[in-house]
Design a protein around this motif. Structure first.
Motif, PDB file in Angstrom:
ATOM      1  N   TRP A  83     -17.993  12.193 -40.333  1.00 31.25           N
ATOM      2  CA  TRP A  83     -17.615  13.576 -40.012  1.00 31.25           C
ATOM      3  C   TRP A  83     -18.814  14.514 -40.192  1.00 31.25           C
ATOM      4  CZ3 TRP A  83     -12.043  15.339 -41.541  1.00 31.25           C
ATOM      5  CH2 TRP A  83     -11.111  14.427 -41.023  1.00 31.25           C
ATOM      6  N   ARG A  84     -19.542  14.316 -41.281  1.00 30.77           N
ATOM      7  CA  ARG A  84     -20.703  15.184 -41.534  1.00 30.77           C
ATOM      8  C   ARG A  84     -21.760  15.021 -40.426  1.00 30.77           C
ATOM      9  NH1 ARG A  84     -21.804  17.895 -45.891  1.00 30.77           N
ATOM     10  NH2 ARG A  84     -20.271  16.712 -47.106  1.00 30.77           N
ATOM     11  N   LEU A  85     -21.895  13.780 -39.922  1.00 32.42           N
ATOM     12  CA  LEU A  85     -22.839  13.538 -38.843  1.00 32.42           C
ATOM     13  C   LEU A  85     -22.402  14.261 -37.569  1.00 32.42           C
ATOM     14  CD1 LEU A  85     -25.372  12.033 -37.843  1.00 32.42           C
ATOM     15  CD2 LEU A  85     -23.877  10.087 -37.296  1.00 32.42           C
ATOM     16  N   VAL A  86     -21.099  14.240 -37.291  1.00 33.36           N
ATOM     17  CA  VAL A  86     -20.588  14.930 -36.099  1.00 33.36           C
ATOM     18  C   VAL A  86     -20.828  16.435 -36.204  1.00 33.36           C
ATOM     19  CG1 VAL A  86     -18.509  15.538 -34.811  1.00 33.36           C
ATOM     20  CG2 VAL A  86     -18.886  13.172 -35.530  1.00 33.36           C
ATOM     21  N   VAL A  87     -20.543  17.015 -37.384  1.00 35.59           N
ATOM     22  CA  VAL A  87     -20.725  18.461 -37.560  1.00 35.59           C
ATOM     23  C   VAL A  87     -22.200  18.835 -37.408  1.00 35.59           C
ATOM     24  CG1 VAL A  87     -20.529  20.359 -39.210  1.00 35.59           C
ATOM     25  CG2 VAL A  87     -18.677  18.696 -39.000  1.00 35.59           C
ATOM     26  N   SER A  88     -23.081  18.034 -38.006  1.00 34.55           N
ATOM     27  CA  SER A  88     -24.514  18.351 -37.912  1.00 34.55           C
ATOM     28  C   SER A  88     -25.016  18.229 -36.476  1.00 34.55           C
ATOM     29  CB  SER A  88     -25.305  17.436 -38.842  1.00 34.55           C
ATOM     30  OG  SER A  88     -25.207  16.084 -38.430  1.00 34.55           O
ATOM     31  N   ARG A  89     -24.521  17.212 -35.769  1.00 35.15           N
ATOM     32  CA  ARG A  89     -24.961  17.052 -34.390  1.00 35.15           C
ATOM     33  C   ARG A  89     -24.461  18.184 -33.498  1.00 35.15           C
ATOM     34  NH1 ARG A  89     -24.418  10.476 -33.274  1.00 35.15           N
ATOM     35  NH2 ARG A  89     -26.388   9.911 -34.316  1.00 35.15           N
ATOM     36  N   VAL A  90     -23.243  18.624 -33.718  1.00 33.76           N
ATOM     37  CA  VAL A  90     -22.720  19.764 -32.950  1.00 33.76           C
ATOM     38  C   VAL A  90     -23.538  21.020 -33.245  1.00 33.76           C
ATOM     39  CG1 VAL A  90     -20.743  21.305 -32.677  1.00 33.76           C
ATOM     40  CG2 VAL A  90     -20.398  18.832 -32.739  1.00 33.76           C
ATOM     41  N   ALA A  91     -23.920  21.217 -34.514  1.00 35.85           N
ATOM     42  CA  ALA A  91     -24.722  22.387 -34.869  1.00 35.85           C
ATOM     43  C   ALA A  91     -26.106  22.343 -34.220  1.00 35.85           C
ATOM     44  CB  ALA A  91     -24.846  22.483 -36.385  1.00 35.85           C
ATOM     45  N   VAL A  92     -26.736  21.159 -34.269  1.00 34.87           N
ATOM     46  CA  VAL A  92     -28.057  21.024 -33.652  1.00 34.87           C
ATOM     47  C   VAL A  92     -27.962  21.208 -32.137  1.00 34.87           C
ATOM     48  CG1 VAL A  92     -29.955  19.434 -33.211  1.00 34.87           C
ATOM     49  CG2 VAL A  92     -28.949  19.564 -35.487  1.00 34.87           C
ATOM     50  N   ALA A  93     -26.900  20.658 -31.513  1.00 32.46           N
ATOM     51  CA  ALA A  93     -26.716  20.843 -30.076  1.00 32.46           C
ATOM     52  C   ALA A  93     -26.517  22.316 -29.737  1.00 32.46           C
ATOM     53  CB  ALA A  93     -25.536  20.005 -29.594  1.00 32.46           C
ATOM     54  N   SER A  94     -25.783  23.032 -30.577  1.00 32.13           N
ATOM     55  CA  SER A  94     -25.589  24.466 -30.349  1.00 32.13           C
ATOM     56  C   SER A  94     -26.909  25.215 -30.437  1.00 32.13           C
ATOM     57  CB  SER A  94     -24.595  25.022 -31.375  1.00 32.13           C
ATOM     58  OG  SER A  94     -23.351  24.361 -31.278  1.00 32.13           O
ATOM     59  N   LEU A  95     -27.735  24.837 -31.427  1.00 33.84           N
ATOM     60  CA  LEU A  95     -29.037  25.489 -31.561  1.00 33.84           C
ATOM     61  C   LEU A  95     -29.925  25.198 -30.351  1.00 33.84           C
ATOM     62  CD1 LEU A  95     -31.074  27.091 -33.246  1.00 33.84           C
ATOM     63  CD2 LEU A  95     -31.707  24.949 -34.382  1.00 33.84           C
ATOM     64  N   ILE A  96     -29.942  23.936 -29.884  1.00 36.00           N
ATOM     65  CA  ILE A  96     -30.744  23.584 -28.711  1.00 36.00           C
ATOM     66  C   ILE A  96     -30.253  24.337 -27.480  1.00 36.00           C
ATOM     67  CG2 ILE A  96     -31.362  21.702 -27.160  1.00 36.00           C
ATOM     68  CD1 ILE A  96     -31.256  19.821 -29.560  1.00 36.00           C
ATOM     69  N   LEU A  97     -28.937  24.402 -27.321  1.00 35.40           N
ATOM     70  CA  LEU A  97     -28.372  25.106 -26.170  1.00 35.40           C
ATOM     71  C   LEU A  97     -28.720  26.594 -26.201  1.00 35.40           C
ATOM     72  CD1 LEU A  97     -26.633  24.971 -23.639  1.00 35.40           C
ATOM     73  CD2 LEU A  97     -24.604  25.284 -25.092  1.00 35.40           C
ATOM     74  N   GLN A  98     -28.646  27.191 -27.404  1.00 36.83           N
ATOM     75  CA  GLN A  98     -28.992  28.610 -27.510  1.00 36.83           C
ATOM     76  C   GLN A  98     -30.468  28.850 -27.209  1.00 36.83           C
ATOM     77  OE1 GLN A  98     -26.834  31.532 -28.300  1.00 36.83           O
ATOM     78  NE2 GLN A  98     -28.673  32.109 -27.195  1.00 36.83           N
ATOM     79  N   LEU A  99     -31.336  27.962 -27.684  1.00 40.69           N
ATOM     80  CA  LEU A  99     -32.759  28.094 -27.373  1.00 40.69           C
ATOM     81  C   LEU A  99     -33.014  27.935 -25.874  1.00 40.69           C
ATOM     82  CD1 LEU A  99     -34.352  26.081 -30.337  1.00 40.69           C
ATOM     83  CD2 LEU A  99     -34.298  28.561 -30.035  1.00 40.69           C
ATOM     84  N   GLY A 100     -32.287  26.999 -25.233  1.00 37.84           N
ATOM     85  CA  GLY A 100     -32.424  26.839 -23.788  1.00 37.84           C
ATOM     86  C   GLY A 100     -31.984  28.087 -23.031  1.00 37.84           C
ATOM     87  N   ILE A 101     -30.890  28.689 -23.486  1.00 36.07           N
ATOM     88  CA  ILE A 101     -30.410  29.921 -22.848  1.00 36.07           C
ATOM     89  C   ILE A 101     -31.427  31.044 -23.017  1.00 36.07           C
ATOM     90  CG2 ILE A 101     -28.637  31.710 -22.972  1.00 36.07           C
ATOM     91  CD1 ILE A 101     -26.637  29.510 -23.699  1.00 36.07           C
ATOM     92  N   TRP A 102     -32.009  31.149 -24.207  1.00 33.96           N
ATOM     93  CA  TRP A 102     -33.034  32.177 -24.422  1.00 33.96           C
ATOM     94  C   TRP A 102     -34.248  31.942 -23.514  1.00 33.96           C
ATOM     95  CZ3 TRP A 102     -32.873  32.213 -30.505  1.00 33.96           C
ATOM     96  CH2 TRP A 102     -31.815  33.036 -30.920  1.00 33.96           C
TER      97      TRP A 102
END
Length: 364
Positions: A83-102
């Motif tokens: 579960w912790r791995l899933v949460v961390s991966r979702v957070a990192v994906a969100s950060l990557i997506l936000q950087l891509g949008i910027w």
């Protein structure tokens, strides 16, 4: 009584929810502060960077900030590693997506500012292709990073893309060379539409800059077409960006001119050229004994790049020189040949000797 939910008591859940909401609220608050400060700054400045940053911050999504906040809150909970791995991966994906949008927002804002400037359609087409390629690179890198974050092996995919890219590049290297040359012309701007340039033995005004070719209008009215790659490999003389013109010409004075007249000519020319406000006089010298003339070299700098004004000034200077020479009795030289008849007492004179027989002539 201790409340347990998924091996976490009420205190742990309260701490996790508090950190999640607090971190999300803090990021939203910082975004609002930066937007307000940069918005006021962009109204007082003419720079474009603050405008781009404002556009980037306006494209910050709350759901992506909330995903990062959930990850920060999950640190205070006891949960399985999966579960912790899933949460961390979702957070990192969100950060990557936000950087891509910027990044995508910054590129589109830069493109809008560039296209808002007056310019020719070909240059705008080149810039559109450039920004499309940059946006493609941004989202390709973001996509590969997200796949790697979720545990996919992207090594084979990257290798396949590399091999395919090499094959396409080899098949279209001439077209791609001209395309990248067009992008280089658009970014570096060695010349623009309307500039008068000289490339090798071709000269003319630039009338079109395309994705593959650049076209000049020659002095005779003909159109001269260069491929962009060939053009950038050549030495380009851009006359429109000339700030002043260096003018040098030679005055040829006839042999037989008196010493006093020859000595007075440099000062005479200096007075004529130096009397003009649009000209910086450099020098006038008697510099050579020519085959049929005494040669004087005159050099000055015309302060304007305009060719017509330069020719008007040169014509006026030459006419004043002509009038001054007429007034002083100085003669211009013209090509001539002097035929000298040797006498009997000259070194080469007396030949052939009178009465010589053909046999005697053959001996010499």
């Amino acid at each position: 009584m201790e409340f347990l939910l998924n091996n976490n008591d009420l205190e742990n859940w309260s701490m996790a929810i508090g950190v999640c909401l607090g971190a999300t609220a803090a990021m939203v608050f910082l975004r609002m502060i930066f937007l307000r400060r940069l918005g006021d700054l962009s109204l007082r400045t003419v720079t474009r960077i603050d405008d781009l940053v404002v556009k980037m911050l306006n494209r910050t999504y709350l759901v992506l900030l909330l995903a990062i906040g959930v990850y920060l809150g999950s640190i205070f909970l006891v949960m399985p590693d999966s579960w912790r791995l899933v949460v961390s991966r979702v957070a990192v994906a969100s950060l990557i997506l936000q950087l891509g949008i910027w990044g995508d927002t910054a590129l589109r804002g830069w493109r809008s500012q560039l296209l808002a400037q007056p310019g020719d359609g070909a240059r705008k087409a080149s810039s559109t292709i450039l920004f499309f390629m940059l946006r493609l690179v941004v989202w390709t890198v973001a996509f590969l990073m997200m796949l790697d974050n979720f545990g996919f092996n992207i090594t084979t995919l990257v290798a396949s893309l590399g091999i395919g890219g090499i094959a396409v590049a080899l098949a279209t290297q001439n077209i791609l060379g001209d395309l990248f040359a067009s992008l280089s012309i658009m970014l570096d701007k060695p010349f623009e539409v309307g500039d008068f340039i000289i490339v090798g033995d071709a000269l003319g005004a630039v009338e079109y800059i395309g994705l593959k070719t650049t076209r000049l209008r020659g002095l005779g009215g003909e159109q001269i077409v260069f491929s962009n790659g060939e053009l950038l490999r050549s030495r380009i003389h851009n006359h429109k960006r000339m700030q002043s013109r260096r003018v040098a010409f030679i005055l040829r004075i006839a042999y037989g001119t008196s010493e006093a007249q020859v000595t007075a000519i440099p000062a005479m020319i200096r007075d004529i050229v130096g009397s003009r406000s649009d000209v910086d006089f450099e020098r006038a010298h008697f510099f050579r004994y020519g085959d049929w003339s005494l040669d004087f070299e005159v050099v000055y700098h015309f302060k304007s790049p305009d060719y017509i004004l330069h020719m008007d000034a040169q014509q006026d200077i030459l006419l004043q020189v002509y009038r001054a020479f007429q007034r002083e009795g100085i003669q211009f030289a013209h090509p001539l040949s002097v035929v000298r008849v040797a006498g009997a007492h000259d070194p080469v004179g007396g030949w052939p000797p009178a009465g010589a027989s053909p046999a005697e002539l053959m001996k010499h």
